[in-house]
Structures are given as structure tokens and as C-alpha cells.
Design an enzyme around this catalytic site. Structure first.
Site, short mmCIF file in Angstrom:
data_model
loop_
_atom_site.label_atom_id
_atom_site.label_comp_id
_atom_site.label_asym_id
_atom_site.label_seq_id
_atom_site.Cartn_x
_atom_site.Cartn_y
_atom_site.Cartn_z
CG HIS A 123 44.04 37.06 39.48
ND1 HIS A 123 44.97 36.36 38.74
CD2 HIS A 123 43.57 36.18 40.40
CE1 HIS A 123 45.05 35.12 39.22
NE2 HIS A 123 44.21 34.99 40.22
CG ASP A 200 39.48 38.87 35.53
OD1 ASP A 200 38.63 37.95 35.66
OD2 ASP A 200 40.58 38.87 36.12
CD GLN A 203 36.66 35.99 42.99
OE1 GLN A 203 36.02 35.25 43.72
NE2 GLN A 203 37.81 35.61 42.45
CE LYS A 226 38.75 31.72 40.49
NZ LYS A 226 39.55 32.94 40.35
CB CYS A 364 46.90 35.68 42.15
SG CYS A 364 47.20 33.92 42.32
C1 PLP Z 1 40.59 33.27 39.67
C2 PLP Z 1 40.81 34.55 38.99
C3 PLP Z 1 41.56 34.63 37.81
C4 PLP Z 1 42.28 33.45 37.23
O1 PLP Z 1 41.41 32.42 36.88
P1 PLP Z 1 41.98 31.01 36.40
O2 PLP Z 1 40.80 30.12 36.51
O3 PLP Z 1 43.09 30.65 37.34
O4 PLP Z 1 42.45 31.19 35.01
C5 PLP Z 1 41.69 35.86 37.21
N1 PLP Z 1 41.10 36.94 37.72
C6 PLP Z 1 40.35 36.92 38.83
C7 PLP Z 1 39.69 38.17 39.32
C8 PLP Z 1 40.19 35.71 39.51
O5 PLP Z 1 39.46 35.68 40.62
#
Ligand code: PLP
Length: 406
Positions: A123, A200, A203, A226, A364
Site C-alpha cells: 500500500h 503492515d 489487511q 478495518k 493505493c
Molecule cells: C488500509 C491500509 C493501509 C492504510 O490504513 P489507514 O487506516 O488509511 O492508515 C495500509 N496498508 C494496508 C495494507 C491497508 O489495507
């Protein structure tokens, strides 16, 4: 393992019984943000109606109640991630904030010529902060490539890994393709050359329960919104030793021990990284959301979502001209696809008229789209409250869109 009672679960989410454009809502944009159960919505109201006060500051009763609730939530999240200490749990505003905090901190630790590694399926939030870091320090950005299935090429990772690499930032699950990355293997190999690893988990956390000690990751970040929690709150897990090494990110109230104009000393963890008044309600209610998900159970959630993924994949592939991006062996319940000759945006617009919410565009993750040489995809991302009947409605809508557009 218990089976999910989907109708009872759906009744927990008030928004799911809405109609959109005159049709029952089919919400397949869970990869962008999840819907909120009533316990979460009610907990926000309860906080503002009953205990709203600033935290860690006053001796008065409400301030103590609010502080206690905030710290209870920190403990809930510590337990959820199986972190060793509760001060390894830092409240942030979300994944983006967590990554920026760590990337900013590494500026103090890198030399020109050092390497920072990301992957080809990140992302933008897990690319751009590392580019800033490289610009500031003279370090070089190195990218783990992926194959046509959207899987990281581990032999290339092995080839690129060396002692100049100081930090590796990869996602647990790709938001653009749904690939589940082999992070345990990446972490183990990274540690052999002394590199730290940030995962990260934005997801992944809606679909599974990560164990940060078992993974042995150095940092793990995710967003509240999320995982059925509110926007504007998230978590950075960091190993105590790393959080102690990194300098503070923002200066302000709450992050200090003592301030004089000559010198300021910083507060202990976690407060060193929690400058200013945080999203108090959000922090408290994130714990409510995590409790809610654990009550349903991640094993049951994962098994059910895998059923949805298999069913949705099979049904979509019955439509001629459909191409799915992200076809690796390990995937989360997310399908990114296009129909030959049709722009993803046009499909998204037509299915929206039929009450269906999907994401269209580059998600993104422009480097992923460039890899496949496409402007974007249609992305249907399923949560545990979605159903096969909704997938049927969606597939019929896609067929209709295809008819209208070709
Ligand atoms: C949604 C997402 C982000 C960003 O999250 P925010 O809540 O916008 O800070 C970063 N990495 C992944 C894999 C995502 O799905």
C-alpha cells in the site's frame, strides 16, 4: 470449531439492513473499511454520555474512569496480539501513523548506503514513508519483486538480503490482491542479518489473529476502522527494546518527564509515543471491537471467509472475459478483477446503482497496477457478515454491467 450464525451476526450491524439506490445494500468494500456492530456504536455514545474526560491528567473521578477504560483497552489489545508487555502497545491514529512513526524514528539510526526494503505489493502508506526516510538519510530503497500470481519471489528476497538492510517493511496481507505473505520466513531471515521487520497488518487483522511473539516481528501496525472499530485510531506494536531505541515522533503534552527550556526528558513507554490528547473514545472502543471479534472467534471467521472466497472466485470465473489478479496459493477473502475491454470504474458505477459497494481503482497500490499494466481493478472484499446470496446478487450485477458495456 463453532459455525457462525450469519443471520444473528448481520443483525448486529444496523447499516446492513439499509437499502441503497432502492436495493438492499451489498457491502463488499470491507478492504477499505469495515462496518460497525451495535456494541461499538453504543460504546461510543456511552463514553461521551457517561465518562468523557481527558486521560492521564486529572485526579477527578471522570478522568480516572476514562483513563482506566483506555488502559483496559490497551490490555485487551496486548492480549489479542500476545505482546509481552502492555507498554509495547502504542495508540496511533491508524496504520499510516504507525508506519510514519517508525520510519521517522529510523532516521536517527541509518547511515548513507544502508538499505531499506519494501515489497512490490505494498500500500502507498508502506512505501512513501520509507522513501522519505531514504531521502533524509541517504539510504537506498530496495524492492522485493513479485510474480504473475501476485506472490513475493522469495529467492529474490534471499538474493537481495544482506547486512546493509536495516529495516524491512512488508504487509501481512495485500490490500490490492489478497495475497497472504510468508512473513514468518521473512522475519526469520531478516533477523539473521540483523534487520528489523515492520509488518503492515491493516489487511490481516480483520481476518486473523496475529501472535507477535510467535512471529517475532519487531513492529506490527493496524487500523481500528478495518477491524469493526472507529476511524482515527490504530495500533503500533513494537518490541520494548526497539521502542526504547527509537526517538519520539511528536513532541507535546503527555510524552515528557520534565520540561525546561534547556532540556526535556521523555516519558517512559508507551507515553513517549503518545503526545497530545488522543482519540480517547476511539481507543476505548477499539477494545470493544476486538472483544466483539474474539467472541465470534477468528478461527470461525477465517474458515467462513475462505468459503466466501472460493465461492466468489468460482462464480466470477464463470463470466467470460473475467481475469482475477492475485491467484497465489494463500489468499484472504478479497477478489481483484477486470473484465476484458471494460474499465473497472464503469463496472463499479453500474453495480452501485444496484446497491452494491465495491472498490474500483488502484487501491493505493499503483506499483501493483503498473506491474500488471492496468489502470486499476474492481475489488470485492468480503467480511464474516457477508453471504453467498450476496455474492450471487453481485455476480448477476457484474453480468448485467458487462452486457451494458460491451
Ligand atoms: C488500509 C491500509 C493501509 C492504510 O490504513 P489507514 O487506516 O488509511 O492508515 C495500509 N496498508 C494496508 C495494507 C491497508 O489495507
Amino acid at each position: 470449531m463453532k459455525k457462525l450464525d450469519i443471520q444473528a451476526i448481520r443483525a448486529d450491524f444496523p447499516i446492513l439492513s439499509q437499502t441503497v439506490n432502492g436495493k438492499p445494500l451489498v457491502y463488499f468494500d470491507n478492504g477499505a473499511t469495515a462496518q460497525k456492530p451495535k456494541v461499538v456504536i453504543d460504546a461510543i455514545t456511552k463514553y461521551y454520555q457517561e465518562i468523557n474526560a481527558n486521560i492521564h491528567r486529572g485526579v477527578h473521578t471522570l478522568s480516572q474512569l476514562a483513563t482506566d477504560a483506555y488502559e483496559v483497552s490497551r490490555n485487551t489489545i496486548q492480549k489479542h496480539l500476545n505482546a509481552k508487555h502492555n507498554h509495547e502497545i502504542i495508540f496511533t491514529s491508524g496504520t499510516t501513523h504507525g508506519i510514519n512513526l517508525v520510519a521517522n524514528g529510523f532516521a536517527a539510526l541509518l547511515q548513507p548506503g544502508d538499505e531499506v526494503m519494501v515489497s512490490a505489493i505494498e500500500h502507498h502508506s508502506n512505501i512513501v514513508p520509507w522513501q522519505f526516510l531514504c531521502e533524509r538519510t541517504g539510504a537506498n530503497l530496495v524492492v522485493i519483486p513479485m510474480n504473475e500470481k501476485g506472490e513475493l519471489i522469495l529467492s529474490e528476497f534471499d538474493r537481495l538480503l544482506n547486512e546493509k538492510v536495516k529495516i524491512i517493511a512488508v504487509n501481512h496481507i495485500s490490500n490490492a490482491l489478497g495475497t497472504v505473505n510468508p512473513i514468518a520466513e521473512i522475519i526469520e531471515k531478516a533477523h539473521q542479518v540483523g534487520a528489523a521487520v515492520l509488518i503492515d497488518g491493516a489487511q490481516a487483522t480483520p481476518h486473523l489473529r496475529p501472535d507477535v511473539q510467535e512471529l517475532d516481528c519487531d513492529f506490527y501496525v493496524f487500523s481500528g476502522h478495518k477491524v469493526c472499530g472507529p476511524t482515527g485510531v490504530g495500533i503500533l506494536y513494537g518490541k520494548e527494546s526497539w521502542l526504547n531505541r527509537l526517538p519520539p515522533y511528536q513532541g507535546g503534552g503527555e510524552m515528557i518527564k520534565e520540561v525546561t527550556f534547556a532540556k526535556t526528558t521523555y516519558a517512559d513507554l508507551p507515553h513517549k509515543f503518545e503526545a497530545g490528547t488522543p482519540n480517547i473514545a476511539g481507543g476505548i472502543v477499539l477494545g470493544t471491537a476486538i472483544d466483539y471479534l474474539n467472541e465470534i472467534g477468528f478461527e470461525a471467521i477465517e474458515a467462513y471467509e475462505q468459503e466466501l472466497l472460493a465461492y466468489g472466485t468460482e462464480k466470477l470465473l464463470e463470466i467470460e472475459g473475467v481475469k482475477i489478479y492475485g491467484t497465489g496459493a494463500h489468499k484472504a477473502s478479497l477478489i481483484s478483477f477486470n473484465i476484458e475491454g471494460i474499465h473497472p470504474y464503469d463496472i463499479g458505477t453500474i453495480v452501485d446503482k444496484l446497491g452494491i459497494a465495491v472498490r474500483t481503482g488502484h487501491h493505493c497500490a499503483q506499483p501493483v497496477m503498473n506491474f500488471f499494466d492496468i489502470p486499476g481493478t474492481v475489488r470485492a472484499s468480503f467480511a464474516f457478515y457477508n453471504t453467498k446470496e450476496e455474492i450471487d446478487i453481485f455476480v448477476e450485477a457484474v453480468k448485467k454491467a458487462k452486457q451494458m458495456l460491451s
